[in-house]
Design a protein around this motif. Sequence first.
Motif, mmCIF file in Angstrom:
data_model
loop_
_atom_site.group_PDB
_atom_site.id
_atom_site.type_symbol
_atom_site.label_atom_id
_atom_site.label_comp_id
_atom_site.label_asym_id
_atom_site.label_seq_id
_atom_site.Cartn_x
_atom_site.Cartn_y
_atom_site.Cartn_z
ATOM 1 N N ALA A 186 0.829 -1.205 0.000
ATOM 2 C CA ALA A 186 0.000 0.000 0.000
ATOM 3 C C ALA A 186 0.863 1.255 0.000
ATOM 4 N N HIS A 187 1.939 1.231 0.784
ATOM 5 C CA HIS A 187 2.848 2.385 0.796
ATOM 6 C C HIS A 187 3.570 2.532 -0.546
ATOM 7 N N GLU A 188 3.958 1.414 -1.137
ATOM 8 C CA GLU A 188 4.634 1.476 -2.434
ATOM 9 C C GLU A 188 3.714 2.052 -3.502
ATOM 10 N N PHE A 189 2.440 1.669 -3.478
ATOM 11 C CA PHE A 189 1.480 2.259 -4.411
ATOM 12 C C PHE A 189 1.401 3.766 -4.203
ATOM 13 N N ALA A 190 1.336 4.188 -2.935
ATOM 14 C CA ALA A 190 1.156 5.605 -2.620
ATOM 15 C C ALA A 190 2.352 6.445 -3.063
ATOM 16 N N VAL A 191 3.562 5.990 -2.735
ATOM 17 C CA VAL A 191 4.736 6.805 -3.055
ATOM 18 C C VAL A 191 5.084 6.739 -4.534
ATOM 19 N N SER A 192 4.614 5.698 -5.232
ATOM 20 C CA SER A 192 4.894 5.573 -6.656
ATOM 21 C C SER A 192 3.920 6.353 -7.516
ATOM 22 N N GLY A 193 2.826 6.806 -6.900
ATOM 23 C CA GLY A 193 1.852 7.599 -7.638
ATOM 24 C C GLY A 193 1.005 6.806 -8.617
ATOM 25 N N VAL A 194 0.936 5.466 -8.445
ATOM 26 C CA VAL A 194 0.111 4.665 -9.345
ATOM 27 C C VAL A 194 -1.346 4.738 -8.906
ATOM 28 N N LYS A 195 -2.232 4.223 -9.749
ATOM 29 C CA LYS A 195 -3.666 4.313 -9.470
ATOM 30 C C LYS A 195 -4.216 3.100 -8.723
ATOM 31 N N LEU A 196 -3.338 2.309 -8.151
ATOM 32 C CA LEU A 196 -3.772 1.138 -7.400
ATOM 33 C C LEU A 196 -3.778 1.431 -5.902
ATOM 34 N N ARG A 197 -4.648 0.722 -5.193
ATOM 35 C CA ARG A 197 -4.708 0.776 -3.745
ATOM 36 C C ARG A 197 -4.690 -0.644 -3.221
ATOM 37 N N ALA A 198 -4.383 -0.803 -1.930
ATOM 38 C CA ALA A 198 -4.319 -2.142 -1.343
ATOM 39 C C ALA A 198 -5.052 -2.175 -0.013
ATOM 40 N N SER A 199 -5.670 -3.308 0.259
ATOM 41 C CA SER A 199 -6.343 -3.557 1.533
ATOM 42 C C SER A 199 -5.921 -4.913 2.065
ATOM 43 N N VAL A 200 -5.927 -5.048 3.383
ATOM 44 C CA VAL A 200 -5.673 -6.333 4.004
ATOM 45 C C VAL A 200 -6.942 -6.762 4.731
ATOM 46 N N LEU A 201 -7.420 -7.947 4.390
ATOM 47 C CA LEU A 201 -8.621 -8.511 4.995
ATOM 48 C C LEU A 201 -8.200 -9.371 6.174
ATOM 49 N N CYS A 202 -8.726 -9.059 7.368
ATOM 50 C CA CYS A 202 -8.363 -9.785 8.588
ATOM 51 C C CYS A 202 -9.615 -10.370 9.223
ATOM 52 N N PRO A 203 -10.066 -11.515 8.710
ATOM 53 C CA PRO A 203 -11.287 -12.115 9.248
ATOM 54 C C PRO A 203 -11.085 -12.702 10.640
ATOM 55 N N GLY A 204 -12.168 -12.675 11.426
ATOM 56 C CA GLY A 204 -12.231 -13.440 12.660
ATOM 57 C C GLY A 204 -12.923 -14.750 12.346
ATOM 58 N N GLY A 205 -13.853 -15.150 13.202
ATOM 59 C CA GLY A 205 -14.568 -16.397 12.966
ATOM 60 C C GLY A 205 -15.536 -16.289 11.796
ATOM 61 N N VAL A 206 -15.300 -17.057 10.759
ATOM 62 C CA VAL A 206 -16.150 -17.081 9.569
ATOM 63 C C VAL A 206 -16.467 -18.542 9.253
ATOM 64 N N ALA A 207 -17.679 -18.806 8.838
ATOM 65 C CA ALA A 207 -18.119 -20.174 8.565
ATOM 66 C C ALA A 207 -17.514 -20.679 7.258
ATOM 67 N N THR A 208 -16.298 -21.174 7.337
ATOM 68 C CA THR A 208 -15.576 -21.696 6.173
ATOM 69 C C THR A 208 -15.055 -23.085 6.489
ATOM 70 N N GLY A 209 -14.377 -23.691 5.536
ATOM 71 C CA GLY A 209 -13.805 -25.019 5.715
ATOM 72 C C GLY A 209 -12.338 -25.011 6.076
ATOM 73 N N ILE A 210 -11.830 -23.889 6.590
ATOM 74 C CA ILE A 210 -10.384 -23.814 6.838
ATOM 75 C C ILE A 210 -9.934 -24.817 7.902
ATOM 76 N N ALA A 211 -10.832 -25.223 8.788
ATOM 77 C CA ALA A 211 -10.451 -26.198 9.800
ATOM 78 C C ALA A 211 -10.098 -27.550 9.187
ATOM 79 N N ALA A 212 -10.529 -27.763 7.941
ATOM 80 C CA ALA A 212 -10.229 -29.012 7.238
ATOM 81 C C ALA A 212 -9.179 -28.802 6.156
ATOM 82 N N ALA A 213 -8.348 -27.779 6.317
ATOM 83 C CA ALA A 213 -7.367 -27.438 5.278
ATOM 84 C C ALA A 213 -6.349 -28.543 5.030
ATOM 85 N N GLU A 214 -6.139 -29.426 5.996
ATOM 86 C CA GLU A 214 -5.157 -30.495 5.828
ATOM 87 C C GLU A 214 -5.471 -31.386 4.624
ATOM 88 N N ARG A 215 -6.716 -31.357 4.153
ATOM 89 C CA ARG A 215 -7.075 -32.183 2.999
ATOM 90 C C ARG A 215 -6.263 -31.817 1.759
#
Length: 281
Positions: A171-200
């Motif tokens: 995000a900082h690199e986008f800002a200082v480079s003057g490009v038209k891109l932006r960045a976000s980081v998604l930090c989920p808590g408890g969400v009903a997904t299958g990640i608990a079975a990721a070992e598959r």
Amino acid sequence: MRELNGRVAVVTGAGSGIGRALAARFAAEGMAVAIADIEAGPLEETRAELAAAGAKVFAEVVDVGDEAAVRAFADRVFDAFGAVHLLCNNAGVFTGGQMWTRPVADFEWTFRVNTWGVLHGVQAFVPRMIEQGTEGHVVNTASVAGLFGAPFSGAYTMSKFATYAATECLAHEFAVSGVKLRASVLCPGGVATGIAAAERNRPAALAAERTPDQDFIDQVIAGAVTGGIAPADVADAVVRAVREERFLILTHDSYRPGLTARAEDLAAGRLPGLPDFESRD
């Protein structure tokens, strides 16, 4: 990037959970969608659902830990749609246990997907997104475990802290480079997904014997996701954040005070306290 209709989104880990919800939400906004997942069956289910809803969709089985595979996927996406405006590096896996009992293979696997997968996506797509000269956005999926350290999850937490750091740098690199891109980081808590079975989806070359500490935290994670919020709610939050150009995307407001407390603890040289990782708020 306020206007999504008519633009192109890329989502990894789109075979289920948050990835599938993101793809569906973007398609509902009128975007063409390129999706990837390591599991062919679930990926095809997502593709069929999107196509049935009238979306333009391109799907390909991709291991995001394989740099060459991600670059080849990017080539085919640009060939199919001519541009990419929204990149969601979302694929992720979980394995837990104490840092002194779990093997290095745990760390190799989680970093390969959760961290290197993000880097591969950025390097394969971002240069051409910049060359387009259009507005664009990158969303990298980390976790609240990328903001707060926790016991029994060293491999996962390390990989997600790295993903958070990578996104802040981007995000900082986008800002200082003057490009038209932006960045976000998604930090989920408890969400009903299958990640608990990721070992598959764990590669045989990185297999490891189970230990009691791993079993314990797997049960905790399974409980957290079973009672978690719907992936569609996360997708809604991501769309709002992209339109508002918001950097940090939290799925649970209850974590916000914890960030302040964490900063205060660190400034005072104290070990930060643990938030309620199983919060439903």
